[in-house]
Scaffold this motif. Structure first.
Motif, PDB file in Angstrom:
ATOM      1  N   ARG A 264       0.795  -1.273  -0.076  1.00 25.27           N
ATOM      2  CA  ARG A 264      -0.060   0.159  -0.121  1.00 25.27           C
ATOM      3  C   ARG A 264       0.890   1.163  -0.050  1.00 25.27           C
ATOM      4  NH1 ARG A 264      -4.663  -2.396   4.494  1.00 25.27           N
ATOM      5  NH2 ARG A 264      -5.718  -3.171   2.728  1.00 25.27           N
ATOM      6  N   GLN A 265       1.895   1.180   0.654  1.00 23.62           N
ATOM      7  CA  GLN A 265       3.007   2.469   0.791  1.00 23.62           C
ATOM      8  C   GLN A 265       3.724   2.588  -0.462  1.00 23.62           C
ATOM      9  OE1 GLN A 265       3.237   4.799   2.861  1.00 23.62           O
ATOM     10  NE2 GLN A 265       1.445   3.948   4.454  1.00 23.62           N
ATOM     11  N   ALA A 266       3.996   1.369  -1.222  1.00 22.68           N
ATOM     12  CA  ALA A 266       4.615   1.734  -2.679  1.00 22.68           C
ATOM     13  C   ALA A 266       3.500   2.461  -3.563  1.00 22.68           C
ATOM     14  CB  ALA A 266       5.003   0.168  -2.887  1.00 22.68           C
ATOM     15  N   VAL A 267       2.376   1.712  -3.430  1.00 18.01           N
ATOM     16  CA  VAL A 267       1.307   2.559  -4.281  1.00 18.01           C
ATOM     17  C   VAL A 267       1.155   4.152  -4.249  1.00 18.01           C
ATOM     18  CG1 VAL A 267      -1.045   2.815  -5.036  1.00 18.01           C
ATOM     19  CG2 VAL A 267       0.025   0.426  -4.791  1.00 18.01           C
ATOM     20  N   LYS A 268       1.425   4.223  -2.700  1.00 19.10           N
ATOM     21  CA  LYS A 268       1.218   5.914  -2.426  1.00 19.10           C
ATOM     22  C   LYS A 268       2.360   6.569  -2.933  1.00 19.10           C
ATOM     23  CE  LYS A 268      -1.909   5.130   1.559  1.00 19.10           C
ATOM     24  NZ  LYS A 268      -2.004   5.301   3.233  1.00 19.10           N
ATOM     25  N   ALA A 269       3.474   5.968  -2.784  1.00 16.24           N
ATOM     26  CA  ALA A 269       4.962   6.520  -3.137  1.00 16.24           C
ATOM     27  C   ALA A 269       4.713   7.372  -4.329  1.00 16.24           C
ATOM     28  CB  ALA A 269       5.920   5.629  -2.871  1.00 16.24           C
ATOM     29  N   LEU A 270       3.957   6.679  -5.176  1.00 17.12           N
ATOM     30  CA  LEU A 270       4.019   7.341  -6.671  1.00 17.12           C
ATOM     31  C   LEU A 270       2.778   8.063  -6.944  1.00 17.12           C
ATOM     32  CD1 LEU A 270       5.862   4.560  -8.932  1.00 17.12           C
ATOM     33  CD2 LEU A 270       6.854   6.599  -7.662  1.00 17.12           C
ATOM     34  N   GLY A 271       1.882   8.243  -5.859  1.00 18.27           N
ATOM     35  CA  GLY A 271       0.592   8.843  -6.040  1.00 18.27           C
ATOM     36  C   GLY A 271      -0.150   7.919  -7.184  1.00 18.27           C
ATOM     37  N   ALA A 272      -0.290   6.827  -7.142  1.00 13.98           N
ATOM     38  CA  ALA A 272      -0.837   5.703  -8.276  1.00 13.98           C
ATOM     39  C   ALA A 272      -2.191   5.475  -7.711  1.00 13.98           C
ATOM     40  CB  ALA A 272       0.105   5.074  -8.456  1.00 13.98           C
ATOM     41  N   GLU A 273      -2.820   5.055  -8.755  1.00 19.72           N
ATOM     42  CA  GLU A 273      -4.176   3.951  -8.312  1.00 19.72           C
ATOM     43  C   GLU A 273      -3.736   2.626  -8.300  1.00 19.72           C
ATOM     44  OE1 GLU A 273      -7.055   5.248  -7.701  1.00 19.72           O
ATOM     45  OE2 GLU A 273      -6.616   7.178  -7.909  1.00 19.72           O
ATOM     46  N   PRO A 274      -4.202   1.942  -7.428  1.00 22.62           N
ATOM     47  CA  PRO A 274      -4.021   0.472  -7.275  1.00 22.62           C
ATOM     48  C   PRO A 274      -4.023  -0.099  -8.657  1.00 22.62           C
ATOM     49  CG  PRO A 274      -5.125   1.300  -5.207  1.00 22.62           C
ATOM     50  CD  PRO A 274      -5.044   2.273  -6.251  1.00 22.62           C
TER      51      PRO A 274
END
Length: 241
Positions: free
Chosen positions: A163-173
């Motif tokens: 979950r943090q990895a997705v947030k790190a790039l401001g991405a959508e899952p």
């Protein structure tokens, strides 16, 4: 479009704009030759010397991260001491970790196809950065997500880090795909709402990797690298008539 890329793999890759890759177990054998049980023993001795007595089952736990989590449950100061022991060992392990065959090709294929890369792991970020630098891989990796970015007493580190990895790039899952040789990685991806591609290894069979819902499986990182090169990220894929 290469006919060697199976349809269900191609459809996942077409929707893949960001690739999440665990360092240990997928990109490399991080702890090759490291006596991890000895690190756990050091944490035990630290707690024992401080007057803490733990159950036999906890005392014989050979996983240093499990012991570190236990130390945090005893008290934040003990947890911080255990964390520093683990961190020192990780920084040393980063210099001897053995790359997985095909790992560099996967990262290069991601970059060549315009896909962004996040390397994650339940390892301190400094050690992961060290490994990537030593192998000339840091320039192709957009973000590194290490243990500091999940709760110290996390019950499911893989899920928190995904979950943090997705947030790190401001991405959508939905734009992300986790590549992993671990069944636990497949489950973490499913819980995080992201796609997953399992890679068969000596420790993980195709059957087990494929048995986690919507995961697809490839035979090797080399196969995945070829597929990443052949299939552009276009949000959808339909085979040519």
């Amino acid at each position: 479009m290469s006919t060697k890329v199976r349809l269900h793999v191609a459809r996942v890759l077409a929707r893949t704009h960001i690739v999440l890759i665990p360092l240990d177990g997928t990109l490399c054998d991080f702890y090759r030759g490291v006596d991890t049980a000895a690190i756990a023993d050091r944490i035990y001795e630290m707690l024992f010397s401080a007057g803490h007595r733990m159950s036999v089952l906890t005392a014989i736990q050979p996983d240093p991260l499990a012991k570190m989590g236990y130390a945090y449950s005893v008290g934040p100061d003990y947890g911080a001491q255990a964390e520093e022991m683990v961190r020192e060992a990780e920084l040393a392990a980063a210099t001897t970790a053995v790359p997985t065959s095909g790992a560099q090709e996967v990262l290069q294929a991601c970059r060549a196809s315009g896909r962004r890369i996040v390397v994650a792991g339940d390892i301190c970020s400094d050690a992961m950065e060290t490994y990537l630098d030593l192998h000339g891989l840091r320039p192709v990796v957009e973000a590194v997500v290490g243990r500091e970015q999940r709760p110290a007493t996390s019950e499911w580190p893989g899920l928190d880090l995904a979950r943090q990895a997705v947030k790190a790039l401001g991405a959508e899952p939905s734009d992300c795909t986790l590549v992993s040789m671990s069944v636990l990685g497949m489950y973490a991806a499913a819980e995080a709402g992201i796609q997953a591609i399992g890679v068969v290894s000596r420790n993980g069979s195709r059957k087990h990797l494929a048995g986690t819902g919507g995961s697809v499986v490839v035979s090797s990182l080399a196969e995945l690298a070829g597929a990443l090169t052949a299939v552009p990220a276009t949000d959808s894929y339909e085979p040519s008539p």
